[in-house]
Design an enzyme around this catalytic site. Sequence first.
Site, PDB file in Angstrom:
ATOM      1  N   GLU A 142       0.860  -1.193   0.000  1.00 53.20           N
ATOM      2  CA  GLU A 142       0.000   0.000   0.000  1.00 53.20           C
ATOM      3  C   GLU A 142       0.896   1.242   0.000  1.00 53.20           C
ATOM      4  OE1 GLU A 142      -2.548  -0.221   3.426  1.00 53.20           O
ATOM      5  OE2 GLU A 142      -3.513  -2.068   2.724  1.00 53.20           O
TER       6      GLU A 142
ATOM      7  N   SER B 127       7.862  -2.409   2.754  1.00 54.12           N
ATOM      8  CA  SER B 127       8.639  -3.412   3.495  1.00 54.12           C
ATOM      9  C   SER B 127       7.934  -3.783   4.793  1.00 54.12           C
ATOM     10  CB  SER B 127      10.040  -2.866   3.810  1.00 54.12           C
ATOM     11  OG  SER B 127      10.706  -2.517   2.620  1.00 54.12           O
TER      12      SER B 127
ATOM     13  N   GLY C  66       8.842 -17.696  -3.672  1.00 49.04           N
ATOM     14  CA  GLY C  66       8.894 -16.394  -4.364  1.00 49.04           C
ATOM     15  C   GLY C  66      10.325 -15.904  -4.484  1.00 49.04           C
TER      16      GLY C  66
ATOM     17  N   GLU D 245       9.468  -8.748  -3.454  1.00 53.79           N
ATOM     18  CA  GLU D 245       9.763  -9.998  -2.729  1.00 53.79           C
ATOM     19  C   GLU D 245      10.786  -9.760  -1.620  1.00 53.79           C
ATOM     20  OE1 GLU D 245       8.345 -13.009  -3.321  1.00 53.79           O
ATOM     21  OE2 GLU D 245       7.421 -12.713  -5.287  1.00 53.79           O
TER      22      GLU D 245
HETATM   23  C1  LIG Z   1       7.628  -3.855 -10.620  1.00 54.69           C
HETATM   24  C2  LIG Z   1       7.028  -4.082  -9.270  1.00 54.69           C
HETATM   25  C3  LIG Z   1       5.994  -5.009  -9.116  1.00 54.69           C
HETATM   26  C4  LIG Z   1       5.410  -5.198  -7.854  1.00 54.69           C
HETATM   27  N1  LIG Z   1       4.359  -6.082  -7.741  1.00 54.69           N
HETATM   28  C5  LIG Z   1       3.705  -6.190  -6.551  1.00 54.69           C
HETATM   29  C6  LIG Z   1       2.556  -7.042  -6.436  1.00 54.69           C
HETATM   30  O1  LIG Z   1       2.150  -7.696  -7.401  1.00 54.69           O
HETATM   31  N2  LIG Z   1       1.915  -7.092  -5.240  1.00 54.69           N
HETATM   32  C7  LIG Z   1       2.337  -6.374  -4.155  1.00 54.69           C
HETATM   33  O2  LIG Z   1       1.716  -6.462  -3.095  1.00 54.69           O
HETATM   34  N3  LIG Z   1       3.439  -5.561  -4.232  1.00 54.69           N
HETATM   35  C8  LIG Z   1       4.122  -5.459  -5.403  1.00 54.69           C
HETATM   36  N4  LIG Z   1       5.231  -4.636  -5.510  1.00 54.69           N
HETATM   37  C9  LIG Z   1       5.635  -3.847  -4.349  1.00 54.69           C
HETATM   38  C10 LIG Z   1       6.860  -4.386  -3.640  1.00 54.69           C
HETATM   39  O3  LIG Z   1       6.565  -5.552  -2.941  1.00 54.69           O
HETATM   40  C11 LIG Z   1       7.366  -3.257  -2.713  1.00 54.69           C
HETATM   41  O4  LIG Z   1       7.890  -2.257  -3.566  1.00 54.69           O
HETATM   42  C12 LIG Z   1       8.423  -3.718  -1.724  1.00 54.69           C
HETATM   43  O5  LIG Z   1       7.843  -4.498  -0.721  1.00 54.69           O
HETATM   44  C13 LIG Z   1       9.157  -2.533  -1.056  1.00 54.69           C
HETATM   45  O6  LIG Z   1       8.261  -1.606  -0.539  1.00 54.69           O
HETATM   46  P1  LIG Z   1       8.390  -0.048  -0.926  1.00 54.69           P
HETATM   47  O7  LIG Z   1       8.569   0.043  -2.406  1.00 54.69           O
HETATM   48  O8  LIG Z   1       7.232   0.656  -0.338  1.00 54.69           O
HETATM   49  O9  LIG Z   1       9.717   0.443  -0.295  1.00 54.69           O
HETATM   50  P2  LIG Z   1      10.004   0.922   1.292  1.00 54.69           P
HETATM   51  O10 LIG Z   1       9.532  -0.154   2.163  1.00 54.69           O
HETATM   52  O11 LIG Z   1       9.401   2.275   1.408  1.00 54.69           O
HETATM   53  O12 LIG Z   1      11.545   0.987   1.254  1.00 54.69           O
HETATM   54  C14 LIG Z   1      12.278   2.058   0.657  1.00 54.69           C
HETATM   55  C15 LIG Z   1      13.763   1.812   0.939  1.00 54.69           C
HETATM   56  O13 LIG Z   1      13.991   1.781   2.342  1.00 54.69           O
HETATM   57  C16 LIG Z   1      14.595   0.548   2.714  1.00 54.69           C
HETATM   58  N5  LIG Z   1      14.097   0.118   4.020  1.00 54.69           N
HETATM   59  C17 LIG Z   1      12.821  -0.006   4.440  1.00 54.69           C
HETATM   60  N6  LIG Z   1      12.768  -0.442   5.693  1.00 54.69           N
HETATM   61  C18 LIG Z   1      14.054  -0.617   6.097  1.00 54.69           C
HETATM   62  C19 LIG Z   1      14.694  -1.056   7.295  1.00 54.69           C
HETATM   63  N7  LIG Z   1      13.983  -1.446   8.351  1.00 54.69           N
HETATM   64  N8  LIG Z   1      16.040  -1.084   7.339  1.00 54.69           N
HETATM   65  C20 LIG Z   1      16.772  -0.739   6.260  1.00 54.69           C
HETATM   66  N9  LIG Z   1      16.238  -0.312   5.096  1.00 54.69           N
HETATM   67  C21 LIG Z   1      14.890  -0.255   5.017  1.00 54.69           C
HETATM   68  C22 LIG Z   1      14.219  -0.429   1.604  1.00 54.69           C
HETATM   69  O14 LIG Z   1      15.119  -1.516   1.517  1.00 54.69           O
HETATM   70  C23 LIG Z   1      14.238   0.470   0.394  1.00 54.69           C
HETATM   71  O15 LIG Z   1      15.575   0.615  -0.047  1.00 54.69           O
HETATM   72  C24 LIG Z   1       5.867  -4.465  -6.743  1.00 54.69           C
HETATM   73  C25 LIG Z   1       6.943  -3.557  -6.890  1.00 54.69           C
HETATM   74  C26 LIG Z   1       7.516  -3.377  -8.130  1.00 54.69           C
HETATM   75  C27 LIG Z   1       8.653  -2.407  -8.277  1.00 54.69           C
END
Ligand SMILES: Cc1cc2nc3c(=O)[nH]c(=O)nc-3n(C[C@H](O)[C@H](O)[C@H](O)COP(=O)(O)OP(=O)(O)OC[C@H]3O[C@@H](n4cnc5c(N)ncnc54)[C@H](O)[C@@H]3O)c2cc1C
Length: 399
Positions: free
Chosen positions: A142, A147, A257, A378
């Site tokens: 969302e 993460s 996955g 993933e």
């Molecule tokens: C092409 C694509 C397809 C996708 N398909 C799906 C799908 O089908 N279904 C679905 O549900 N999701 C999907 N996603 C979403 C994906 O699972 C999320 O992008 C992923 O879980 C990371 O979340 P975020 O992008 O909000 O990044 P954030 O969680 O906001 O993270 C941003 C950065 O901060 C870092 N970070 C966050 N927390 C910490 C911590 N505690 N310590 C250190 N670093 C941290 C991360 O590693 C990252 O570098 C997709 C994403 C992409 C790009």
Amino acid sequence: MTATGAGLPRPPAADPPHWAQLDEDCAGLARRARRYLDEIAPLLPAAERDRTLPLEVVPGLLDVGFVRGAIPVGDGGTGLSHLATAVLMEEAGRCWASIRATANILTLVAELLSAAGSAEQKERFLRPLLAGERMGWFAITEPGAGSDAAALTTRAERLPGGSYRLTGRKSYITNASHGDFGVVLATVDPDLGAKGITAFLVERAAGGYRTEARPQLPVRAVSCCDVVLEGAVVPAANVLGEVGRGLSLAMRAVNSGRLNVSAGCTGIAQAALEAASGHAVARRQFGQPLAGFQLVQQLIADMAVQANAARQVYQSAARLLDAGADARLECSMSKYFCSEAANQVATKAVQVFGAAGLMEGNVAERLFRDAREATIPEGTSQMQVLQIGKALLGVSAVR
Ligand SMILES: Cc1cc2nc3c(=O)[nH]c(=O)nc-3n(C[C@H](O)[C@H](O)[C@H](O)COP(=O)(O)OP(=O)(O)OC[C@H]3O[C@@H](n4cnc5c(N)ncnc54)[C@H](O)[C@@H]3O)c2cc1C
């Protein structure tokens, strides 16, 4: 690969040497998959350019073992080993990452249905999915929960009569605009935290949600969208698994996955190596092929070492899973190593191609974009590192 890089994967006539480490069943599967992927590869340039998924390829993917292979025979699958399904994913990654991403999401949905679906849900959703008649998507992310998936706020409000009304926004959902149902994680009670999160089977035919395109850098033939749930009413019969157990259900598919992405990344690295090698031999500067320059040989050698190492890492994790080990640590290591390796190898491929490798339609340009995706879904690389740290040290860095 063609020397200009504009062409499509052109496999060597003989089996690649690394198939020699597979047993004959597994090598036969890889051969069949490669034949089919070569057949559909001509669709790639237009599909990636126009951002359209050629849905007609899905039944053929199922026939060669994708998705069905990950599901036990009792649930209508073919029950392949983790190693075999991962090898298929390497082939898909080598040919076309958008197809690998599509197969990965369908596999995830099928695995969740197989693990937690009622007999009736398996009949309505899993059987037609494995027959190529229905397509599913999976939505957990969302705007405020990436993460930290447990922070999701999509609300599932229980209605008199037992059905649920879902309201919220899911982000970056792969192929949600194509699929006719999705597995959506929502909370039945925000006060319960992770213990309120539940999985629902949401059907397009029932209405109540719309998709908004989020055009993305990588894997352009898949659709990436936000799913806006505007009071979608889901009958109690569409709760997947137990109420409050949605997150632990999602965790059941986490190993496969991560393994699938790792293998797909190895395929990207392999394709980048093949493309760059072909170009280095064909392209001449200073009166000789690039291949004769030691610095270009260094790039190619580093690429080959990383692609080979990635393959060993994902295959050893797959073999552990096949031996019945938990292997969560090894699958995290594999996802971390292979996704970072694919990025490094694809970057080097662009370097070997020079300016041509940065041009739209060039194979190195596509592999570079597709590799870039791999360290994010993933579980990002950072989340894998934290998982590995927790497994090795017994302390969670998150909560
Ligand atoms: C092409 C694509 C397809 C996708 N398909 C799906 C799908 O089908 N279904 C679905 O549900 N999701 C999907 N996603 C979403 C994906 O699972 C999320 O992008 C992923 O879980 C990371 O979340 P975020 O992008 O909000 O990044 P954030 O969680 O906001 O993270 C941003 C950065 O901060 C870092 N970070 C966050 N927390 C910490 C911590 N505690 N310590 C250190 N670093 C941290 C991360 O590693 C990252 O570098 C997709 C994403 C992409 C790009």
